[in-house]
Scaffold this active site. Structure first.
Site, short mmCIF file in Angstrom:
data_model
loop_
_atom_site.label_atom_id
_atom_site.label_comp_id
_atom_site.label_asym_id
_atom_site.label_seq_id
_atom_site.Cartn_x
_atom_site.Cartn_y
_atom_site.Cartn_z
N ASN A 12 0.91 -1.15 0.00
CA ASN A 12 0.00 0.00 0.00
C ASN A 12 0.94 1.20 0.00
OD1 ASN A 12 -2.44 1.25 2.43
ND2 ASN A 12 -2.25 1.70 0.27
N CYS A 80 -4.70 5.98 8.58
CA CYS A 80 -4.12 5.05 7.62
C CYS A 80 -3.11 4.18 8.36
CB CYS A 80 -3.45 5.80 6.48
SG CYS A 80 -2.60 4.73 5.31
N CYS A 232 -5.12 -2.40 3.06
CA CYS A 232 -5.65 -1.28 3.82
C CYS A 232 -5.47 -1.61 5.29
CB CYS A 232 -7.13 -1.06 3.48
SG CYS A 232 -7.93 0.20 4.50
#
Length: 329
Positions: A12, A80, A232
């Site tokens: 990611n 995040c 994620c």
């Protein structure tokens, strides 16, 4: 010239900018434009990325720094998890500290250095939260319920059951028997709920999970503001909690949960408390490139590659070597 990094957690990927290094920090509108330009797969740098991470001075007592997150479309994310690990590594190396707090949009979160996952694969453990099941934090409507835990939602699917958890990013999670066969449905639902829709008007991250065994999952996410992503971090953390709530016989909270994803794997830990839970996310914090770029190009969000110097770190090879030894199936 300013140094920025290209980094990733479970592939990611992000560009990481430390605003404290600039003569004139970028404004939020400038950062939004920069995020859109940098992350573009064709016009951006190094094939683009999933987002832009920004390090700023903390405005919260006890936090070493503040992290801002900008998605590929320029929108801001509340949190995040994969990005926080890379910011934690950057700050640990900058300030020579192995455990500290980082300010995010809604909380000051604990991070700490973790033993390498493999030679050349640095790792960090980060706190994910706050955790909420409340409708006002998930911002859903027209679903005829105040809470979504292992619940059928015929408005969204005639077959699937869903759990919704905010961490604080909103996540809608469904467990499926075969993640590969469900890929198209994940894309359909993710796209539907991140366009104008009557159910999640602000959009929502959608994750599908396949149970691989006790304390073992595979998770794929359609991320709000991004689309399909290799991983994620908040999604894998929220899905781990949904795993425990929906299939308690499959989860031992005293042990780590291994979560595979299209970009590799992480581990999560559920910490039950008297009032709710807090979650821990453990995984790689890889720096793939160091980039020297004139500050004015950051402000303009336009890149003259003749004036930019890119240096590969070699860490991606170490990460890929690690991943090939840890394939889920």
């Amino acid at each position: 010239m300013v140094n920025i990094e290209k980094v990733h957690g479970s592939q990611n990927s992000f560009f990481l900018l430390d605003q404290t290094l600039l003569q004139t920090p970028l404004t939020v509108p400038e950062l939004q434009c920069l995020a859109v330009s940098l992350t573009d797969a064709h016009k951006g740098l190094l094939g683009g990325s999933d987002g832009l991470l920004v390090v700023q001075p903390s405005t919260c007592e006890g936090a070493l720094a503040r992290m801002l997150i900008f998605n590929r479309d320029g929108s801001q994310a509340l949190m995040c998890g994969n990005g926080l690990r890379t910011v934690a590594r950057y700050l640990a190396e900058k300030y020579h500290q192995n455990a500290f707090r980082v300010q995010t949009a809604e909380a000051s979160l604990q991070v700490k250095k973790y033993p390498e996952l493999a030679p050349g694969v640095p790792a960090f453990s980060v706190e994910i939260g706050p955790v909420s099941f409340a409708k006002e934090d998930l911002l859903f409507q027209n679903l005829h319920t105040e809470k979504i835990i292992n619940r059928r939602l015929p408005e969204l699917s005639s077959e699937l059951t869903f759990t919704a958890i905010a961490v604080p990013n909103p996540h809608l999670i469904s467990f499926v028997p075969d993640i590969k066969k469900a890929h198209a449905e994940l894309g359909r639902l993710g796209k539907k709920l991140n366009q104008a829709n009557p159910y999640f008007p602000d959009g929502v991250n959608v994750s599908f999970a396949q149970i691989l065994g006790p304390n073992k999952l595979f998770v794929e996410t359609y991320e709000r503001g991004v689309g399909f992503t290799n991983a994620c971090g908040t999604g894998m953390s929220a899905t781990s909690l949904a795993f425990y709530l929906n299939y308690p016989d499959q989860v031992d909270v005293d042990k780590l949960i291994t979560v595979y994803n299209p970009g590799g794997l992480v581990q999560t830990k559920i910490h039950p408390q008297k009032k709710g839970y807090w979650l821990e996310l453990i995984g790689n914090a890889t720096v793939t490139h160091q980039i020297q770029i004139p500050e004015e190009q950051l402000h303009e969000a336009e890149f003259d590659r003749k004036e930019i110097t890119v240096t590969e770190t070699g860490e991606q090879e170490d990460y890929l070597r690690f991943v090939t030894t840890k394939k889920s199936h």
